[in-house]
Enzyme design. Structure first.
Site, PDB file in Angstrom:
ATOM      1  N   GLY A   1       0.836  -1.140  -0.027  1.00 18.33           N
ATOM      2  CA  GLY A   1      -0.227  -0.373  -0.200  1.00 18.33           C
ATOM      3  C   GLY A   1       1.203   1.096  -0.011  1.00 18.33           C
ATOM      4  O   GLY A   1       1.247   1.676  -1.072  1.00 18.33           O
ATOM      5  N   ARG A   2       1.325   1.404   1.062  1.00 17.24           N
ATOM      6  CA  ARG A   2       1.838   2.678   1.085  1.00 17.24           C
ATOM      7  C   ARG A   2       3.312   3.090   0.063  1.00 17.24           C
ATOM      8  O   ARG A   2       3.661   4.096  -0.770  1.00 17.24           O
ATOM      9  CB  ARG A   2       2.792   2.806   2.999  1.00 17.24           C
ATOM     10  CG  ARG A   2       3.881   3.733   3.335  1.00 17.24           C
ATOM     11  CD  ARG A   2       4.188   4.122   4.477  1.00 17.24           C
ATOM     12  NE  ARG A   2       3.974   3.154   5.673  1.00 17.24           N
ATOM     13  CZ  ARG A   2       3.140   4.222   6.550  1.00 17.24           C
ATOM     14  NH1 ARG A   2       3.159   5.086   6.330  1.00 17.24           N
ATOM     15  NH2 ARG A   2       2.529   2.810   7.735  1.00 17.24           N
TER      16      ARG A   2
ATOM     17  N   CYS B   1      -8.884  22.971  17.420  1.00 17.02           N
ATOM     18  CA  CYS B   1      -9.200  22.840  18.803  1.00 17.02           C
ATOM     19  C   CYS B   1      -8.245  22.530  19.795  1.00 17.02           C
ATOM     20  O   CYS B   1      -8.942  21.229  20.449  1.00 17.02           O
ATOM     21  CB  CYS B   1     -10.422  23.328  19.276  1.00 17.02           C
ATOM     22  SG  CYS B   1     -10.749  24.758  18.728  1.00 17.02           S
ATOM     23  N   GLU B   2      -6.484  21.697  19.482  1.00 14.74           N
ATOM     24  CA  GLU B   2      -6.566  19.773  20.318  1.00 14.74           C
ATOM     25  C   GLU B   2      -4.854  20.400  19.964  1.00 14.74           C
ATOM     26  O   GLU B   2      -4.306  21.358  19.068  1.00 14.74           O
ATOM     27  CB  GLU B   2      -6.555  18.788  19.575  1.00 14.74           C
ATOM     28  CG  GLU B   2      -7.842  18.374  19.075  1.00 14.74           C
ATOM     29  CD  GLU B   2      -8.145  18.119  20.194  1.00 14.74           C
ATOM     30  OE1 GLU B   2      -7.305  17.112  20.755  1.00 14.74           O
ATOM     31  OE2 GLU B   2      -9.878  17.604  20.594  1.00 14.74           O
TER      32      GLU B   2
HETATM   33  C1  LIG Z   1      -3.131  -7.027   5.996  1.00 15.48           C
HETATM   34  C2  LIG Z   1      -2.576  -5.674   5.739  1.00 15.48           C
HETATM   35  N1  LIG Z   1      -2.033  -5.652   4.891  1.00 15.48           N
HETATM   36  C3  LIG Z   1      -1.707  -4.989   3.872  1.00 15.48           C
HETATM   37  C4  LIG Z   1      -1.459  -3.883   4.494  1.00 15.48           C
HETATM   38  C5  LIG Z   1      -0.464  -2.825   3.710  1.00 15.48           C
HETATM   39  O1  LIG Z   1       0.727  -2.345   4.864  1.00 15.48           O
HETATM   40  P1  LIG Z   1       1.399  -1.201   3.757  1.00 15.48           P
HETATM   41  O2  LIG Z   1       0.577   0.369   3.179  1.00 15.48           O
HETATM   42  O3  LIG Z   1       2.285  -0.836   5.003  1.00 15.48           O
HETATM   43  O4  LIG Z   1       2.028  -1.210   2.543  1.00 15.48           O
HETATM   44  C6  LIG Z   1      -2.123  -3.456   5.607  1.00 15.48           C
HETATM   45  C7  LIG Z   1      -1.831  -2.147   6.481  1.00 15.48           C
HETATM   46  O5  LIG Z   1      -1.409  -1.980   7.194  1.00 15.48           O
HETATM   47  C8  LIG Z   1      -2.777  -4.994   6.140  1.00 15.48           C
HETATM   48  O6  LIG Z   1      -3.247  -4.125   7.650  1.00 15.48           O
END
Ligand SMILES: Cc1ncc(COP(=O)(O)O)c(C=O)c1O
Length: 425
Positions: free
Chosen positions: A287-288, A355-356
């Protein structure tokens, strides 16, 4: 590509970079986008997304694999569609993400369904659709899947999410592979569980799944996890349980502060040796790493306030409602002027308007003296940025823009107060 004064073609860098002091995204000045759409605003580069997806795909090309983009990182429809067009499958973490995946054009056989607390409705949805695999988290969940599938006279494909008790050495809030984390089945309980469900009528155990955590920049834990899961698959084979894939989750980190991090190739070099001899298909859920560096959050300075100690508060029109990572995980994001000016350096704490007191995007930063109206870019915010936005303080969700081949499109418009109140009696 642009041509210089004598007509030679010059390869221009993609993504976010400076042209004459101004930050651009794939040739489009970010200032132009904010002039039309205002701030706060997210901008993504289609080029960067494609380059980063392909880098992982190429690094693993020598082994049968599929990349299931983790929608949780950023599930805006246009982003999901783009990833699909690049050849990704989808990793969905909720019924809502399954719906988004379908609307983005993924077919059920391209969707893996993960999640530590899947409701009966979500499980039924996944079984009815016939998703590729449900990554099951516990014996209880397998029983529930089994019962739902028997009712429907089908057999659901499941992978067991294994908790290997390996420390991802990431931030504790985004580490998931330790015994003390709520995720998965302890690794030593997996053989018994497989034996127990080997002849279940409603489930077929077809894989093993691991996800150690996110923003992992030390590959040793990932290498150990792949070795552990492949060893486990052999143990299962000896018990007569034959799986077809291992899913090693996501987690590959990015550089938020410019320090070196492992490349896609390093990642493949860490995982593939263990998996190569197993003959099992490899699934990854990045993902990231794909979407993080492909996005920036743009914001305007709305006030500059001396702190009385030589430092200043720089108050932006974006805060924890647009980007909660700094407050939730103490995460660092570079923050830069969109346009450089010739001003002296100033010691700043860059804060949001909420407001934090925790609403701080960047502490102890040195910036060219910010002035009211300046545009600022919070870098590398493509992942876990817009998806985690909230309406706290009745603030409206920011729009998102995708820049693709020199053109930009609003892929999610700014929320209005009417959108927000439409849900209320
Ligand atoms: C089960 C699972 N797969 C994939 C991901 C994607 O992780 P990342 O964005 O670090 O690649 C996550 C995110 O924590 C996740 O919980």
């Amino acid at each position: 590509m642009i041509s210089d004064k004598i007509g030679r073609f010059i390869v221009t860098p993609t993504g976010f970079h400076r042209q004459g002091g101004a930050l651009v995204c794939d040739e489009v000045p970010l200032r132009d986008i904010t002039a039309a759409e205002g701030t706060p605003l997210y901008v993504y580069s289609a080029n960067v997304i494609a380059e980063r997806f392909r880098a992982i795909a190429e690094a693993f090309a020598s082994y049968p694999h599929s990349l299931h983009y983790a929608l949780k990182a950023n599930s805006t429809l246009a982003i999901a569609r783009l990833l699909r067009s690049l050849g990704a499958g989808a990793d969905a973490n909720s019924g809502g993400e399954i719906d988004v995946a379908l609307r983005a054009g993924f077919i059920p056989a391209q969707i893996v369904f993960t999640g530590v607390g899947k409701t009966q409705a979500e499980l039924a949805q996944a079984i009815d659709l016939g998703v590729m695999t449900i990554n099951a988290e516990s014996a209880g969940e397998i029983e529930r899947i089994d019962a739902l599938a028997i009712d429907r006279q089908v057999r659901a494909r499941i992978a067991l999410r294994v908790n290997p008790d390996i420390d991802a050495r990431s931030h504790p809030h985004i580490s998931t592979g330790l015994k003390t984390n709520k995720f998965g089945v302890p690794i030593d309980e997996v053989p018994d569980l497989c034996r127990r469900f080997a002849n279940a009528r409603g489930v077929e155990i077809v894989g093993l799944h691991i996800h150690l955590g996110s923003q992992i920049t030390d590959l040793t834990p990932l290498r150990k996890a792949s070795e552990a899961i492949v060893a486990l698959s052999r143990e299962l084979r000896d018990l007569g349980v034959f799986i077809d894939h291992v899913d090693l989750g996501g987690g590959l980190g990015i550089s938020y502060d410019g320090s070196p991090v492992p490349s896609a190739r390093d990642y493949a070099d860490a995982l593939l040796p263990a998996v190569r001899d197993s003959g099992l298909e490899l699934i990854l859920e990045p993902g990231r790493n794909i979407i993080g560096p492909a996005g920036v959050l743009l914001s305007r300075v709305i006030d500059v306030k001396p702190q009385g100690n030589g430092r200043q508060f720089v108050i932006l029109d974006a805060g924890m409602t647009e980007l909660i990572r700094p407050m939730l995980y103490n995460a660092f994001h570079r923050i830069e002027h969109v346009e450089t000016h010739d001003r002296p350096a100033a010691d700043c704490d860059i804060v949001g308007p909420l407001c934090e007191s925790s609403d701080t995007l960047g502490k102890n930063r040195v910036l060219e003296q910010p002035e009211v109206g300046d545009l600022m870019a919070v870098m590398d915010t493509g992942a876990y940025g817009a998806v985690m936005a909230s309406n706290y303080n009745r603030r409206l969700m920011p729009p998102e823009v995708l820049v693709d081949r020199g053109r930009w499109t609003v892929i999610r418009r700014r929320q209005t107060i009417d959108d927000l109140l439409a849900l209320e009696a």
